[in-house]
Design a protein around this motif. Structure first.
Motif, PDB file in Angstrom:
ATOM      1  N   UNK A  36       0.826  -1.216   0.000  1.00 40.57           N
ATOM      2  CA  UNK A  36       0.000   0.000   0.000  1.00 40.57           C
ATOM      3  C   UNK A  36       0.858   1.264   0.000  1.00 40.57           C
ATOM      4  N   UNK A  37       2.097   1.155   0.494  1.00 38.84           N
ATOM      5  CA  UNK A  37       3.002   2.308   0.462  1.00 38.84           C
ATOM      6  C   UNK A  37       3.230   2.747  -0.983  1.00 38.84           C
ATOM      7  N   UNK A  48       8.970   9.703   0.109  1.00 44.08           N
ATOM      8  CA  UNK A  48       8.659   8.330  -0.275  1.00 44.08           C
ATOM      9  C   UNK A  48       8.204   8.275  -1.729  1.00 44.08           C
ATOM     10  N   UNK A  49       7.465   9.296  -2.183  1.00 48.85           N
ATOM     11  CA  UNK A  49       7.118   9.376  -3.600  1.00 48.85           C
ATOM     12  C   UNK A  49       8.353   9.438  -4.469  1.00 48.85           C
ATOM     13  N   UNK A  50       9.383  10.151  -4.010  1.00 45.98           N
ATOM     14  CA  UNK A  50      10.647  10.202  -4.732  1.00 45.98           C
ATOM     15  C   UNK A  50      11.374   8.871  -4.722  1.00 45.98           C
ATOM     16  N   UNK A  64       8.660  -2.204   0.218  1.00 48.18           N
ATOM     17  CA  UNK A  64       7.952  -1.266   1.099  1.00 48.18           C
ATOM     18  C   UNK A  64       7.614  -1.906   2.433  1.00 48.18           C
ATOM     19  N   UNK A  65       7.946  -1.221   3.514  1.00 45.45           N
ATOM     20  CA  UNK A  65       7.733  -1.768   4.853  1.00 45.45           C
ATOM     21  C   UNK A  65       6.578  -1.076   5.553  1.00 45.45           C
ATOM     22  N   UNK A  66       6.803   0.143   6.025  1.00 46.95           N
ATOM     23  CA  UNK A  66       5.795   0.897   6.766  1.00 46.95           C
ATOM     24  C   UNK A  66       6.164   2.366   6.718  1.00 46.95           C
TER      25      UNK A  66
END
Length: 496
Positions: A36-37, A48-50, A64-66
């Motif tokens: 979902x990240x 995070x988008x970058x 992806x973790x959290x």
């Protein structure tokens, strides 16, 4: 190449009494887990988008973790922080058990996170990840411009990369930079090492806006120095004075390619240049009446006053009343206040309905420092469930929620009353209520500078004001107990 991504972000004010809890993280941009990240932050202007953009650009697999983010506020509950950190580490361990060791970790953090019993929350989090993956795999961290950076956290990470802009319109760009750096590090093309120079100073907000003097000079020099051979990245952090931690204040961080001495020499050079010019980064507080008088004299509208002592983006309660009271006392017309945090009045407006006239006791409920409530009769012009989409430069691509909200009008002054402690990054939420900010003559925003990214194009003039509020910019009045060094302009006074 497998790179883990995620983080826990919070800008923590120790000046407010309320705690930040797991519920606060769930309310903001959420606690986003696993794949979902990727879907939540792809194409968004956050670090995070970058990171995600870097997957296609530099050819690695994101694990992806959290990612958890909460509105700025008080100390984070220790148990809730420990739970988030434990879940992040568990997800890292599970990812490695399933697909083998990750090659590195990209962390999206803030830099001013404080937890009950942990002054350096960001450093603690980085250290926990470092322990989990061992010293031979890189950790690259993105950080806000307003971090209180420590020698400990610098020692735990291979590189820290901070924002170059205030307002922060380059978050995704810095995420891409971090992604490129970690890929080149894993491939053995570079060997980043980081040095820090800590600045014993509190930087005035007005002097931090990176597109304007005097801060633009700092940014130009920083970018010039980044072109030197062996330098990979330079960060200037202006600090977050409303956190009572030992190493509060500004700093310079330099990432060099395998040369620790070069990194430190460059950090010292840049830091000394800033310190020698410290008077340029100081601006005496301005009152709301002084700002309005200056705006009227200039005759450029709308006059925007930034109520930065009640900046909800720094953790302030958002219910200070001095600016609103002054607007009313001066009989201003076509005036607007964004936003007043008052869940009780928002609920009262919803119960009354659009078109109703009701007696309100507005604002001033969180602390006597915030001023007394405004007792008045208000018209309910519009109501909202608070859901909207950002369209300004900062959080473009993300949605937000102000909670139960209403547009009230008292005489010639409009007030957007909300439940969420969020600053107005752009006019999108006001517009969702039917308000045209460009048509206003006076606008007050509970923000320090982030509003500028979207509001500056429509502004006639802008003034930062130090009205009564918990986050006063008269730094001598802040309650410090843990700070270990004298700072400018408190113990080290500015020039007269």
């Amino acid at each position: 190449m497998r790179i883990a991504i995620g983080g826990v972000l919070h800008e923590t004010s120790t000046c407010v009494d309320t705690k930040t809890t797991l519920q606060d993280f769930e309310h903001d941009r959420g606690i986003i887990r696993g794949d979902d990240v990727l879907s939540r932050f792809r194409g968004t202007n956050v670090c995070t988008g970058g990171f995600i953009e870097g997957v296609e650009t530099f050819g690695f697999e994101a694990v992806p973790l959290l990612r958890a983010s909460a509105f700025p506020g008080g100390l984070i509950d220790r148990g809730d922080y420990d739970a988030l950190k434990a879940e992040f580490l568990q997800r890292l361990a599970a990812a490695e058990a399933d697909g083998g060791p990750v090659d590195g970790v990209l962390l999206d953090l803030h830099g001013a996170m404080v937890v009950e019993g942990i002054d350096d929350g960001d450093g603690d989090f980085i250290a926990a990840v470092r322990t989990a993956i061992s010293p031979d795999r890189p950790i690259i961290v993105t950080q806000d411009l307003h971090g209180n950076h420590t020698k400990f956290r610098v020692a735990q990470a291979d590189a820290l990369i901070g924002f170059d802009t205030f307002p922060h319109i380059d978050m995704a760009e810095r995420g891409v930079e971090a992604a490129e750096m970690i890929v080149r590090t894993v491939r053995g093309e570079i060997h980043p090492v980081t040095a820090i120079y800590q600045l014993p100073m509190f930087w005035a907000t007005r002097c931090q806006v990176t597109a304007h003097p005097p801060m633009d000079e700092v940014i130009r020099l920083m970018h010039d120095m980044e072109q030197r051979p062996g330098i990979l990245s330079i960060t200037i952090a202006t600090g977050f004075p409303w956190a009572d931690v030992p190493e509060v204040g500004g700093s310079v961080m330099v990432v060099a390619d395998g040369d620790a001495d070069l990194a430190q020499r460059t950090a010292d050079e840049f830091g000394n240049w800033i310190w020698e010019r410290r008077q340029r980064w100081y601006s005496a507080p301005v009152t709301i009446k002084e700002a309005l008088a200056a705006g009227e004299a200039a005759g450029r509208y709308p006059i925007i006053v930034a109520d930065h002592a009640d900046n909800t983006g720094g953790g302030s309660p958002g219910d200070s009343t001095e600016v609103l009271r002054t607007f009313l006392e001066q009989g201003l017309e076509d005036a607007l206040v964004l936003y007043m945090v008052d869940p009780a009045v928002a609920a009262q407006a919803h119960a009354a309905g659009v078109g109703a006239s009701l007696a309100v006791s507005l604002g001033g409920k969180s602390s006597p420092v915030q001023g007394a409530p405004i007792e008045a009769t208000a018209e309910v012009v519009a109501i909202s469930d608070g859901q909207f989409a950002y369209d300004g430069p900062m959080f473009a691509g993300l949605t937000g929620s102000m909670g139960t909200s209403a547009w009230l009008k008292i005489d010639g002054v409009s007030i957007v009353v909300v439940c969420a402690r969020e600053q107005p990054f752009d006019p999108a939420f006001a517009r969702s209520l039917g308000i045209d900010c460009a048509a206003m003559k006076y606008i007050s925003v509970k923000s320090a500078a982030h509003f500028r990214a979207a509001f500056e194009p429509l502004a006639g003039s802008i003034y930062n004001v130090d009205a009564a509020g918990i986050h006063t910019h008269n730094f001598r009045d802040l309650p410090f107990k843990k700070r270990t060094r004298p700072v400018f302009p408190v113990e080290i006074p500015p020039d007269n």
